[in-house]
Scaffold this active site. Sequence first.
Site, short mmCIF file in Angstrom:
data_model
loop_
_atom_site.label_atom_id
_atom_site.label_comp_id
_atom_site.label_asym_id
_atom_site.label_seq_id
_atom_site.Cartn_x
_atom_site.Cartn_y
_atom_site.Cartn_z
N SER A 9 0.93 -1.22 -0.12
CA SER A 9 0.07 0.05 0.03
C SER A 9 0.95 1.23 -0.07
CB SER A 9 -1.06 0.05 1.17
OG SER A 9 -2.18 0.75 1.01
N ASP A 51 -9.34 -4.54 -5.22
CA ASP A 51 -8.97 -3.52 -4.19
C ASP A 51 -9.43 -2.30 -4.54
OD1 ASP A 51 -7.28 -2.18 -2.58
OD2 ASP A 51 -5.30 -2.55 -3.63
#
Length: 520
Positions: free
Chosen positions: A187, A456
């Site tokens: 991330s 996602d």
Amino acid sequence: MLSNVLVVALLSTSLVNATIPNAMSGGRPTPPKIPAPKRNMTSPNGTALPPITEVYYFDQLIDHNNPDLGTFQQRYWMSWEFYEPGGPIILTTPGESNADGFEGYLTNVTINGMIAQQQSGAAVLIEHRFFGYSNPYDNLNEQSLELLTIQQAIDDLVFFAQTADLPMPGGDQVKPDQAPWILIGGSYAGAFLFPGALTSWTMLNKPGVFFAGYSSSGVVEAITDYYGYFTAIREYMPQNCSSDVQAVIAYLDRIDQQGDEDAIQGLKNSFGLGSLTRTDDFASALRQILFSWQDLQPNVGPGAKFFDFCDALEVKDGVSASATGWGLDYAIYAWGNFFQATYYSSLCGNEDAELCLGTSNASQAYYTDVSINNSDRSWMWFVCNQVGFYQVGPPQGQPAIVSRILRPVYDESRCVSMFPNKFSTPPTPSVGDTNTDYGGWGVQINRLFFANGLRDPWREATVSAEALNKAGTDTQPIYEGDGFHCSDLSTESGMLDESIGYVQMAALGYMRTWLAEWSG
Ligand SMILES: *[C@@H]1O[C@H](CO)[C@@H](O)[C@H](O)[C@H]1NC(C)=O
Ligand SMILES: *[C@@H]1O[C@H](CO)[C@@H](O)[C@H](O)[C@H]1NC(C)=O
Ligand SMILES: *[C@@H]1O[C@H](CO)[C@@H](O)[C@H](O)[C@H]1NC(C)=O
Ligand SMILES: *[C@@H]1O[C@H](CO)[C@@H](O)[C@H](O)[C@H]1NC(C)=O
Ligand SMILES: *[C@@H]1O[C@H](CO)[C@@H](O)[C@H](O)[C@H]1NC(C)=O
Ligand SMILES: *[C@@H]1O[C@H](CO)[C@@H](O)[C@H](O)[C@H]1NC(C)=O
């Protein structure tokens, strides 16, 4: 998973301090917490290792631009369960989280440990400055936070690699010119913290600190108006649920545009939020449930909050709606009912709606508390200054599961309330500079493996964003599985979902090939 933890953490704080509005934490681009398996570890020759939760401290520079300011203690953890001399050092940081509980990233329940196992490497987990208990100063006020920048965080990793004497046998002989270092990030940490996102910059300034890298769901492009957060959710959530949420949101936006106060009040009442003054705060309250999508992983099934929500909307007398949903009236009734019966208390406890969901009161502890170990606050600093990522409604013409009343300025206003000594008007984050300095979608780094997930919510800021069509290469491969946020970091996810397992096998293959090229 992590935002669940956050909500729980915020909830338990709110029992002590009834003034913290829980609902203000949006989605953070952060990897899931993966705990280590509960077993005693040994090194390859059978020597017992210290407990995996053992904390080590590194004397990190407070300010890389001014070493005279001295050092602070940066926490780290490590395992040499699989290490043989000559093996790589596999470094990771969970990014914007307290690193306690992330020790799974030292073992083979994660890709980190799988690489360590395959390559006889040692795994290291380091806490990011200003998160958890790794703080240059003992508070999170604006003056201290001036030292919270992406560049300082990169420099931390570089300085650690170049100077740390690791607490394993031979650990003082594994500097980047003596052993290959691999940087793994999920991330935010998988996007901005690779020194040398700009090839030229690496070549000029930090040659060869990290030999290879693995970026999971790396949000490489900083985006202020990040309505794209909800794109994957809208596409992959149960379609009947998506249709009904869209119907309610379209209705809210219509009556707001018409300035129909009675209808707005009526809608708020249906959710038990009649006392909430601002309509944008109401729109934000409706956005909240969608963040629980980020808790989903292949091993999370029925019983997850997001699915409870869709079941509440779509299953009527044991029958579930077709893809078009039940329509506006029933959707308002069912969502409102769900909100009042179970959701509100999970979000706000016994707190009054204005205190919990309102954003106007800058005297609330949520804004004023500057004590350390507050990930929400430290992350907000990044958000307000460098990355934005405001999770708002989409432009006209696109289907919306979040109200278009919510524009970046709604969240930017919170920057003023939280950091009044820094901002006097809602700040526009400097995403242009961030993308120029760290590569953005144009990122080009040798031996960096990108792994992304179709479902996602952060996908649209990664190199796998739908409209980008960025091609992977042999030196910078891009793989996408069917997973959620950072799913490929988990070994179990790879076992449960073939497409994720495939991504992991590819990564292991590249690491084997690349490491064979290392010559010190
Ligand atoms: C792990 O080690 C501790 C102390 O060395 C011991 O008490 C415990 O029984 C061991 N646990 C297992 C699962 O072997
Ligand atoms: C076993 O490995 C440890 C390091 O983990 C080392 O200190 C020790 O000397 C080794 N013992 C033998 C017998 O090789
Ligand atoms: C993970 O490591 C443990 C301990 O070394 C080992 O028993 C296990 O087989 C490994 N798991 C995988 C999937 O390789
Ligand atoms: C309708 O919603 C239910 C409950 O969430 C879900 O199980 C089902 O797959 C959905 N069906 C369609 C066609 O969207
Ligand atoms: C704002 O928050 C402070 C601190 O919690 C509280 O004392 C005050 O009553 C609040 N003001 C309003 C108008 O709710
Ligand atoms: C620090 O924050 C973590 C969550 O981020 C929480 O679990 C922990 O209890 C906090 N520590 C203290 C002493 O409050």
